[in-house]
Motif scaffolding. Structure first.
Motif, mmCIF file in Angstrom:
data_model
loop_
_atom_site.group_PDB
_atom_site.id
_atom_site.type_symbol
_atom_site.label_atom_id
_atom_site.label_comp_id
_atom_site.label_asym_id
_atom_site.label_seq_id
_atom_site.Cartn_x
_atom_site.Cartn_y
_atom_site.Cartn_z
ATOM 1 N N GLU A 97 -7.375 -9.034 -2.246
ATOM 2 C CA GLU A 97 -7.112 -7.673 -1.759
ATOM 3 C C GLU A 97 -5.689 -7.243 -2.084
ATOM 4 O OE1 GLU A 97 -8.078 -7.092 2.355
ATOM 5 O OE2 GLU A 97 -10.200 -7.572 2.038
ATOM 6 N N PRO A 129 2.908 5.270 -12.566
ATOM 7 C CA PRO A 129 1.693 4.791 -13.246
ATOM 8 C C PRO A 129 1.908 4.607 -14.752
ATOM 9 C CG PRO A 129 1.155 6.540 -11.703
ATOM 10 C CD PRO A 129 2.659 6.461 -11.770
ATOM 11 N N THR A 145 -3.988 -0.595 -7.713
ATOM 12 C CA THR A 145 -4.186 0.840 -7.472
ATOM 13 C C THR A 145 -2.935 1.650 -7.795
ATOM 14 O OG1 THR A 145 -3.601 0.665 -5.131
ATOM 15 C CG2 THR A 145 -5.944 0.496 -5.708
ATOM 16 N N ASN A 165 -1.401 1.246 -10.472
ATOM 17 C CA ASN A 165 -1.525 1.368 -11.919
ATOM 18 C C ASN A 165 -0.206 1.081 -12.660
ATOM 19 O OD1 ASN A 165 -2.854 1.790 -14.323
ATOM 20 N ND2 ASN A 165 -2.531 4.011 -14.292
ATOM 21 N N GLN A 217 -5.704 -6.218 -5.639
ATOM 22 C CA GLN A 217 -6.382 -4.925 -5.802
ATOM 23 C C GLN A 217 -5.478 -3.780 -5.362
ATOM 24 O OE1 GLN A 217 -10.020 -5.294 -3.576
ATOM 25 N NE2 GLN A 217 -10.980 -6.630 -5.098
ATOM 26 N N ASP A 218 -4.760 -3.979 -4.255
ATOM 27 C CA ASP A 218 -3.840 -2.940 -3.772
ATOM 28 C C ASP A 218 -2.707 -2.703 -4.771
ATOM 29 O OD1 ASP A 218 -5.344 -2.554 -1.489
ATOM 30 O OD2 ASP A 218 -4.097 -3.876 -0.253
ATOM 31 N N ARG A 226 3.231 1.867 -3.978
ATOM 32 C CA ARG A 226 2.521 3.011 -4.566
ATOM 33 C C ARG A 226 3.465 4.200 -4.769
ATOM 34 N NH1 ARG A 226 -2.772 4.042 -1.565
ATOM 35 N NH2 ARG A 226 -2.982 1.863 -2.076
ATOM 36 N N LYS A 242 0.812 -1.222 0.000
ATOM 37 C CA LYS A 242 0.000 0.000 0.000
ATOM 38 C C LYS A 242 0.846 1.273 0.000
ATOM 39 C CE LYS A 242 -4.182 -1.707 2.129
ATOM 40 N NZ LYS A 242 -5.395 -1.009 1.820
#
Length: 171
Positions: free
Chosen positions: A154, A111, A161, A163, A157-158, A106, A102
């Motif tokens: 999950e 991205p 995010t 990208n 999905q994290d 990130r 997370k």
């Protein structure tokens, strides 16, 4: 009991050890061959848990697999060492792994440009009904999967995010 003793010397001679001649996988050794060009947009999260805190069943060699994958990521995938996060055994608690995805992933990914590699060596378990898949962190409890393990969907999905351009997962 009356201070009597006896000794006998036995000599064992061993013949030369014969080793099985199995296949050699030198082409899979990441330390051999030429180094690839660095991919500055790639990053890797590597987790290897052999000795669990609350689980009696070890995942033998999982920590070593993670260390070998670090070499592979660096030498063959071209990922710079400062873009590789490796978590082994007690450094792979649930909160640490989730924060790595997370927060670190990130911040470190670009991205649409980053190639993300995730390697997990350790125990994976399914829910009782078989519908949900979990990765067991160092401090996870198999009987409390939904509270102490990482839900695989999950995690994906994290990662999404952030990208990234591509994601490759080794489970």
């Amino acid at each position: 009991t009356a201070a009597l003793s006896s000794t006998k010397t036995v000599s064992l001679k061993r013949s030369q050890i014969q080793q099985a001649s199995g296949p050699c996988f030198a082409e899979l050794d990441p330390t051999l061959g030429k180094k690839v060009r660095q991919n500055k947009n790639a990053l890797a999260l590597i987790v290897g848990i052999a000795d669990y805190e609350r689980t009696d069943a070890p995942a033998i060699y999982a920590d070593k697999d993670a260390q070998f994958f670090h070499d592979y990521a660096s030498l063959k995938l071209g990922i710079p060492d400062n873009k590789i996060t490796i978590m082994v055994n007690d450094k792979a608690e649930q909160g640490d792994v989730i924060l790595a995805v997370k927060d670190w992933m990130r911040r470190s990914s670009k991205p649409g440009k980053s190639d993300v590699y995730v390697f997990f060596a350790g125990h994976g378990l399914a829910s009782d009904d078989g519908e949900k898949m979990y990765l067991l962190p160092y401090d996870g409890r198999p009987r409390l999967l939904d509270k102490t393990a990482i839900l695989r969907d999950e995690l994906f999905q994290d990662i999404a995010t952030a990208n990234p351009r591509s994601v490759t997962v080794f489970l």
